[in-house]
Design an enzyme around this catalytic site. Structure first.
Site, PDB file in Angstrom:
ATOM      1  N   THR A 175     -12.589 -15.846 -22.469  1.00  0.00           N
ATOM      2  CA  THR A 175     -12.790 -14.582 -23.172  1.00  0.00           C
ATOM      3  C   THR A 175     -11.842 -14.428 -24.366  1.00  0.00           C
ATOM      4  OG1 THR A 175     -12.480 -12.188 -22.882  1.00  0.00           O
ATOM      5  CG2 THR A 175     -11.214 -13.584 -21.433  1.00  0.00           C
ATOM      6  N   ASP A 176     -12.229 -13.574 -25.301  1.00  0.00           N
ATOM      7  CA  ASP A 176     -11.337 -13.270 -26.440  1.00  0.00           C
ATOM      8  C   ASP A 176     -10.165 -12.388 -26.007  1.00  0.00           C
ATOM      9  OD1 ASP A 176     -12.712 -10.877 -26.029  1.00  0.00           O
ATOM     10  OD2 ASP A 176     -13.398 -10.661 -28.100  1.00  0.00           O
ATOM     11  N   GLU A 177     -10.272 -11.774 -24.795  1.00  0.00           N
ATOM     12  CA  GLU A 177      -9.219 -10.832 -24.376  1.00  0.00           C
ATOM     13  C   GLU A 177      -7.878 -11.525 -24.153  1.00  0.00           C
ATOM     14  OE1 GLU A 177     -10.132  -7.821 -21.600  1.00  0.00           O
ATOM     15  OE2 GLU A 177     -12.162  -7.536 -22.359  1.00  0.00           O
ATOM     16  N   TYR A 180      -6.864  -8.604 -15.753  1.00  0.00           N
ATOM     17  CA  TYR A 180      -8.018  -9.487 -15.977  1.00  0.00           C
ATOM     18  C   TYR A 180      -7.691 -10.528 -17.049  1.00  0.00           C
ATOM     19  CZ  TYR A 180     -12.280 -11.133 -18.232  1.00  0.00           C
ATOM     20  OH  TYR A 180     -13.237 -11.930 -18.813  1.00  0.00           O
ATOM     21  N   LYS A 218      -7.330 -14.647 -16.812  1.00  0.00           N
ATOM     22  CA  LYS A 218      -8.159 -15.595 -17.586  1.00  0.00           C
ATOM     23  C   LYS A 218      -7.250 -16.494 -18.443  1.00  0.00           C
ATOM     24  CE  LYS A 218     -12.082 -15.922 -17.891  1.00  0.00           C
ATOM     25  NZ  LYS A 218     -13.060 -16.734 -17.105  1.00  0.00           N
ATOM     26  N   ASN A 221     -20.225  -9.614 -24.489  1.00  0.00           N
ATOM     27  CA  ASN A 221     -21.662  -9.904 -24.393  1.00  0.00           C
ATOM     28  C   ASN A 221     -22.438  -8.654 -23.982  1.00  0.00           C
ATOM     29  OD1 ASN A 221     -22.193 -13.310 -23.282  1.00  0.00           O
ATOM     30  ND2 ASN A 221     -20.503 -12.534 -24.493  1.00  0.00           N
ATOM     31  N   ARG A 274     -14.977  -3.376 -30.319  1.00  0.00           N
ATOM     32  CA  ARG A 274     -15.338  -4.630 -29.650  1.00  0.00           C
ATOM     33  C   ARG A 274     -16.307  -5.379 -30.568  1.00  0.00           C
ATOM     34  NH1 ARG A 274     -11.558  -3.215 -27.432  1.00  0.00           N
ATOM     35  NH2 ARG A 274     -11.094  -2.962 -25.206  1.00  0.00           N
ATOM     36  N   PRO A 311      -5.897   2.645 -18.850  1.00  0.00           N
ATOM     37  CA  PRO A 311      -4.487   2.308 -19.073  1.00  0.00           C
ATOM     38  C   PRO A 311      -4.356   0.980 -19.830  1.00  0.00           C
ATOM     39  CG  PRO A 311      -4.917   2.778 -16.740  1.00  0.00           C
ATOM     40  CD  PRO A 311      -6.248   2.731 -17.431  1.00  0.00           C
TER      41      PRO A 311
HETATM   42  P1  NAD Z   1     -20.015 -11.371 -13.769  1.00  0.00           P
HETATM   43  O1  NAD Z   1     -18.938 -10.565 -13.103  1.00  0.00           O
HETATM   44  O2  NAD Z   1     -21.294 -10.717 -14.124  1.00  0.00           O
HETATM   45  O3  NAD Z   1     -20.373 -12.637 -12.870  1.00  0.00           O
HETATM   46  C1  NAD Z   1     -19.407 -13.405 -12.210  1.00  0.00           C
HETATM   47  C2  NAD Z   1     -20.133 -14.260 -11.182  1.00  0.00           C
HETATM   48  O4  NAD Z   1     -19.147 -15.094 -10.544  1.00  0.00           O
HETATM   49  C3  NAD Z   1     -20.814 -13.456 -10.078  1.00  0.00           C
HETATM   50  O5  NAD Z   1     -22.110 -13.969  -9.851  1.00  0.00           O
HETATM   51  C4  NAD Z   1     -19.926 -13.667  -8.862  1.00  0.00           C
HETATM   52  O6  NAD Z   1     -20.636 -13.625  -7.638  1.00  0.00           O
HETATM   53  C5  NAD Z   1     -19.368 -15.052  -9.137  1.00  0.00           C
HETATM   54  N1  NAD Z   1     -18.071 -15.293  -8.480  1.00  0.00           N
HETATM   55  C6  NAD Z   1     -16.997 -14.473  -8.446  1.00  0.00           C
HETATM   56  N2  NAD Z   1     -15.995 -15.033  -7.746  1.00  0.00           N
HETATM   57  C7  NAD Z   1     -16.449 -16.260  -7.354  1.00  0.00           C
HETATM   58  C8  NAD Z   1     -15.873 -17.334  -6.641  1.00  0.00           C
HETATM   59  N3  NAD Z   1     -14.623 -17.252  -6.143  1.00  0.00           N
HETATM   60  N4  NAD Z   1     -16.610 -18.444  -6.430  1.00  0.00           N
HETATM   61  C9  NAD Z   1     -17.886 -18.539  -6.911  1.00  0.00           C
HETATM   62  N5  NAD Z   1     -18.477 -17.549  -7.575  1.00  0.00           N
HETATM   63  C10 NAD Z   1     -17.771 -16.418  -7.815  1.00  0.00           C
HETATM   64  O7  NAD Z   1     -19.318 -12.001 -15.036  1.00  0.00           O
HETATM   65  P2  NAD Z   1     -19.947 -12.346 -16.470  1.00  0.00           P
HETATM   66  O8  NAD Z   1     -19.859 -11.146 -17.336  1.00  0.00           O
HETATM   67  O9  NAD Z   1     -21.245 -13.023 -16.275  1.00  0.00           O
HETATM   68  O10 NAD Z   1     -18.851 -13.389 -17.003  1.00  0.00           O
HETATM   69  C11 NAD Z   1     -18.977 -14.779 -16.726  1.00  0.00           C
HETATM   70  C12 NAD Z   1     -17.779 -15.506 -17.304  1.00  0.00           C
HETATM   71  O11 NAD Z   1     -17.722 -15.280 -18.707  1.00  0.00           O
HETATM   72  C13 NAD Z   1     -16.433 -14.996 -16.761  1.00  0.00           C
HETATM   73  O12 NAD Z   1     -15.585 -16.112 -16.612  1.00  0.00           O
HETATM   74  C14 NAD Z   1     -15.911 -14.071 -17.839  1.00  0.00           C
HETATM   75  O13 NAD Z   1     -14.503 -14.038 -17.841  1.00  0.00           O
HETATM   76  C15 NAD Z   1     -16.469 -14.728 -19.080  1.00  0.00           C
HETATM   77  N6  NAD Z   1     -16.734 -13.829 -20.228  1.00  0.00           N
HETATM   78  C16 NAD Z   1     -17.459 -12.692 -20.071  1.00  0.00           C
HETATM   79  C17 NAD Z   1     -17.761 -11.904 -21.182  1.00  0.00           C
HETATM   80  C18 NAD Z   1     -18.587 -10.650 -21.067  1.00  0.00           C
HETATM   81  O14 NAD Z   1     -18.689  -9.881 -22.054  1.00  0.00           O
HETATM   82  N7  NAD Z   1     -19.202 -10.346 -19.925  1.00  0.00           N
HETATM   83  C19 NAD Z   1     -17.297 -12.283 -22.445  1.00  0.00           C
HETATM   84  C20 NAD Z   1     -16.538 -13.457 -22.561  1.00  0.00           C
HETATM   85  C21 NAD Z   1     -16.280 -14.232 -21.453  1.00  0.00           C
HETATM   86  O1  DAU Z   2     -14.139  -9.191 -24.780  1.00  0.00           O
HETATM   87  C1  DAU Z   2     -14.762  -9.911 -23.752  1.00  0.00           C
HETATM   88  C2  DAU Z   2     -14.715  -9.098 -22.484  1.00  0.00           C
HETATM   89  O2  DAU Z   2     -15.665  -8.056 -22.625  1.00  0.00           O
HETATM   90  C3  DAU Z   2     -15.009  -9.926 -21.233  1.00  0.00           C
HETATM   91  O3  DAU Z   2     -14.010 -10.897 -21.072  1.00  0.00           O
HETATM   92  C4  DAU Z   2     -15.060  -9.028 -19.987  1.00  0.00           C
HETATM   93  O4  DAU Z   2     -15.438  -9.791 -18.854  1.00  0.00           O
HETATM   94  C5  DAU Z   2     -16.110  -7.960 -20.230  1.00  0.00           C
HETATM   95  O5  DAU Z   2     -16.138  -7.061 -19.147  1.00  0.00           O
HETATM   96  C6  DAU Z   2     -15.798  -7.197 -21.523  1.00  0.00           C
HETATM   97  O6  DAU Z   2     -14.571  -6.440 -21.362  1.00  0.00           O
HETATM   98  P1  DAU Z   2     -14.434  -4.940 -21.941  1.00  0.00           P
HETATM   99  O7  DAU Z   2     -13.349  -4.259 -21.220  1.00  0.00           O
HETATM  100  O8  DAU Z   2     -14.365  -4.954 -23.427  1.00  0.00           O
HETATM  101  O9  DAU Z   2     -15.904  -4.385 -21.524  1.00  0.00           O
HETATM  102  P2  DAU Z   2     -16.350  -2.946 -20.955  1.00  0.00           P
HETATM  103  O10 DAU Z   2     -17.838  -2.920 -21.031  1.00  0.00           O
HETATM  104  O11 DAU Z   2     -15.706  -2.649 -19.647  1.00  0.00           O
HETATM  105  O12 DAU Z   2     -15.781  -1.944 -22.030  1.00  0.00           O
HETATM  106  C7  DAU Z   2     -16.172  -2.043 -23.388  1.00  0.00           C
HETATM  107  C8  DAU Z   2     -15.418  -0.967 -24.150  1.00  0.00           C
HETATM  108  O13 DAU Z   2     -15.931   0.310 -23.746  1.00  0.00           O
HETATM  109  C9  DAU Z   2     -13.930  -0.937 -23.839  1.00  0.00           C
HETATM  110  O14 DAU Z   2     -13.239  -0.568 -25.027  1.00  0.00           O
HETATM  111  C10 DAU Z   2     -13.788   0.164 -22.794  1.00  0.00           C
HETATM  112  C11 DAU Z   2     -14.893   1.139 -23.168  1.00  0.00           C
HETATM  113  N1  DAU Z   2     -15.515   1.878 -22.039  1.00  0.00           N
HETATM  114  C12 DAU Z   2     -15.919   1.174 -20.957  1.00  0.00           C
HETATM  115  C13 DAU Z   2     -16.496   1.815 -19.886  1.00  0.00           C
HETATM  116  C14 DAU Z   2     -16.930   1.040 -18.652  1.00  0.00           C
HETATM  117  C15 DAU Z   2     -15.700   3.243 -22.147  1.00  0.00           C
HETATM  118  O15 DAU Z   2     -15.345   3.871 -23.160  1.00  0.00           O
HETATM  119  N2  DAU Z   2     -16.275   3.887 -21.079  1.00  0.00           N
HETATM  120  C16 DAU Z   2     -16.669   3.236 -19.941  1.00  0.00           C
HETATM  121  O16 DAU Z   2     -17.154   3.902 -18.982  1.00  0.00           O
END
Ligand code: NAD
Ligand code: DAU
Length: 351
Positions: free
Chosen positions: A132-134, A158, A162, A188, A222, A291
């Protein structure tokens, strides 16, 4: 064939579906099915013999060794993780367990398998770690976007977990020669996104007549990427990425959270207007901030574009329109996802 982990989650399931849509190579999918894993995401490939689903933990060394020896994959892609920042604030331990300890055990299992391969299979093998970019921390308004050389400065449990996993992956390349690749992607959105995250949460709440919770002033930025563009970037890095390198992935779509939610409301106002004729924007509610909330993320995707010729296909406008349409057309998926566990999370986070 290839082995993916976390392929029942949001990005992993989109990746599995796209992989089988663009080629014929079989895929083994190892997923623990935590609250975030959902086999319904994969229901369209239930009868596809190219997909093998295995429920299990990336940290289960015995199971992973068995799978690697049985299927002899030419590559593994590690999506499995705890992924929600707010949950990491309430319960950091799960994040350390899966993202750090789990990734460590997984690397050890893969290293043992890879070490025993013949020279040709060994050099062709790839371990692609999805990150992730985080990990880069937060940016000020005028700062340049994150590049691959931006120092790591994670701010949440988190992102720290990562970052730790990224460092382990890097170390396994430098120390043992494991042929690794790492991608660091921005936020995403798209089909099968679990409704704890901003976009699907607000879509579902809007349609249910509930508040659309905006943390703090809603001006956090974001950088949004349609999930299928992330999947195509991973395919490009897997096939053409330089071993040991990291690639930033993003769509040049920086948006403030409040603008994202306003856009969602405007699309819904057209596609599914409220019975009273009032805009969904009336449901926007400012709530207590997260937070340690990172103010701004932005990805400089020059390296992957220049070296691998990858480009996103969707703008934010086209991608978000497709996403809203998908949620409107897939109400049964939505109702099934809103489980008991998920309702408890909403009470804990927003009450
Ligand atoms: P998600 O939470 O939707 O899915 C995670 C999946 O991993 C789930 O199906 C869960 O059952 C499985 N899992 C969790 N712990 C496990 C374990 N110990 N063994 C096997 N499986 C396990 O997450 P996502 O949003 O699909 O993200 C996927 C990957 O991409 C993550 O590594 C996340 O850090 C990274 N990522 C996510 C985003 C985003 O915006 N969602 C952006 C950049 C990177
Ligand atoms: O940047 C990549 C990351 O993006 C991934 O690594 C993470 O897995 C993914 O969850 C996502 O993290 P964010 O914290 O950016 O995503 P989230 O959807 O939780 O929040 C997006 C923005 O919206 C963030 O600034 C927090 C804000 N937010 C989120 C929620 C859930 C709100 O304002 N209200 C909300 O209820």
């Amino acid at each position: 064939m290839i082995l993916v982990t976390g392929g029942a989650g949001f990005i992993g399931s989109n990746f599995v579906l796209d992989w089988l849509a663009v080629g014929d190579e079989p895929i083994v999918n190892l997923d623990l099915l935590t609250y975030a894993g959902n086999l319904e995401n994969l229901s369209s490939i239930d009868d596809d013999p190219r997909h093998t689903f295995v429920r299990g933990d990336i940290g289960d060394s015995k199971l992973v060794a068995e799978l690697l020896h049985k299927y002899t994959p030419r590559a593994v892609i590690n999506f499995a993780a705890e992924s929600h920042v707010d949950r990491s604030i309430h319960s950091p331990e799960d994040f350390i367990q899966t993202n750090v300890v789990g990734t460590f055990h997984f690397l050890e299992s893969v290293r043992a398998y890879w070490s025993a391969l013949d020279d040709q299979s060994k050099s062709g093998f790839r371990f692609l770690h999805v990150s992730t970019d985080e990990v880069y921390g937060t940016l000020g308004d005028k700062d340049p976007a994150f590049t691959e050389t931006t120092p790591y400065a994670p701010n949440s449990p988190y992102s720290a977990s990562k970052a730790a996993s990224d460092h382990l992956v890097r170390a396994y390349h430098h120390t043992y020669g494991l042929p690794v690749l790492t991608t660091n992607c921005s936020n995403n959105y798209g089909p099968y996104h679990f409704p704890e995250k901003l976009i699907p949460l607000c879509l579902l709440n809007a349609m249910a007549g509930k508040p659309l919770p905006i943390y703090g002033d809603g001006q956090q930025v974001r950088d949004w990427l349609f999930v299928k563009d992330h999947c195509s970037a991973i395919r490009s890095v897997l096939s053409d990425g330089r071993v040991g390198e990291t690639y930033n992935v993003g769509g040049w779509n920086e948006k403030a959270n409040l603008d994202v939610v306003n856009t969602l409301c405007e699309i819904l106002d057209k596609l599914k207007p409220r019975a009273d004729g009032v805009s969904y924007k009336a449901q926007i509610t400012f709530v207590k901030d997260r937070p340690g909330h990172d103010r701004r993320y932005a990805i400089d995707a020059t390296k992957i574009e220049r070296e691998l010729g990858w480009k996103p296909q969707e703008t934010f406008e086209t991608g978000i329109a497709k996403t809203v349409a998908w949620y409107l057309e897939n109400q049964p998926w939505v109702s099934n996802v809103v489980s008991g566990e998920y309702r408890q999370w909403l009470n804990k986070q927003y009450s």
